[in-house]
Design a protein around this motif. Sequence first.
Motif, short mmCIF file in Angstrom:
data_model
loop_
_atom_site.label_atom_id
_atom_site.label_comp_id
_atom_site.label_asym_id
_atom_site.label_seq_id
_atom_site.Cartn_x
_atom_site.Cartn_y
_atom_site.Cartn_z
N ALA A 9 43.87 24.84 34.01
CA ALA A 9 43.41 25.72 35.09
C ALA A 9 43.64 27.14 34.61
CB ALA A 9 44.20 25.46 36.37
N ASN A 10 42.69 28.02 34.87
CA ASN A 10 42.80 29.42 34.48
C ASN A 10 42.98 30.23 35.75
OD1 ASN A 10 42.25 32.13 33.71
ND2 ASN A 10 41.12 31.41 31.94
N LEU A 11 44.15 30.82 35.91
CA LEU A 11 44.50 31.55 37.12
C LEU A 11 44.67 33.03 36.81
CD1 LEU A 11 47.25 29.14 38.48
CD2 LEU A 11 44.80 29.10 38.95
N THR A 12 44.13 33.88 37.67
CA THR A 12 44.36 35.31 37.57
C THR A 12 45.59 35.64 38.39
OG1 THR A 12 42.01 35.79 37.26
CG2 THR A 12 43.39 37.59 38.04
N VAL A 13 46.59 36.23 37.76
CA VAL A 13 47.85 36.59 38.41
C VAL A 13 48.22 38.02 38.03
CG1 VAL A 13 48.66 34.19 38.41
CG2 VAL A 13 49.25 35.68 36.50
N THR A 14 49.11 38.62 38.79
CA THR A 14 49.51 40.00 38.49
C THR A 14 50.52 40.08 37.36
OG1 THR A 14 51.12 39.87 40.29
CG2 THR A 14 49.02 40.93 40.78
N ASN A 15 51.32 39.01 37.17
CA ASN A 15 52.37 39.05 36.17
C ASN A 15 52.45 37.68 35.48
OD1 ASN A 15 54.86 39.03 34.80
ND2 ASN A 15 55.79 40.44 36.26
#
Length: 134
Positions: A9-15
């Motif tokens: 899974a490719n997740l966009t996160v802040t950190n």
Amino acid sequence: MPKGSIEHANLTVTNPARSAELFRQMLGWETRWSGHSQMGGDTIHVGQPGNGATYMALYTNDDVRADKDRHYSKGQPLNHVGLLVDDLEAAERVVIAAGLEPFGHDDYEPGKRFYFFDWDGIEFEVVSYAGAAS
């Protein structure tokens, strides 16, 4: 008939480093790769030790880090990501220690589970088949 499983899974996160550490602590995963993304920004791949087929890609870029309202380029159609663990109570302790709040505890086929939102509003379901209801 072909058989398959989720590869990643490719997740966009802040950190990404913070998120990767949560998965290392909760699931016993390891960093498989980290570096600059082909799309700009940075990515950490974290997954099962010795298993190149199951991981999460944790991505960020300057726009994501600067956007306090979380307007991600691909929207937010994700319901949740399911994580399988062998010790649900230990996983929950890690989530709590990370300052996150578990909820939705339940026990139904095929396992016991709880949910939590990470720092970026991504919902995770953590499930264990050990000791599940019959």
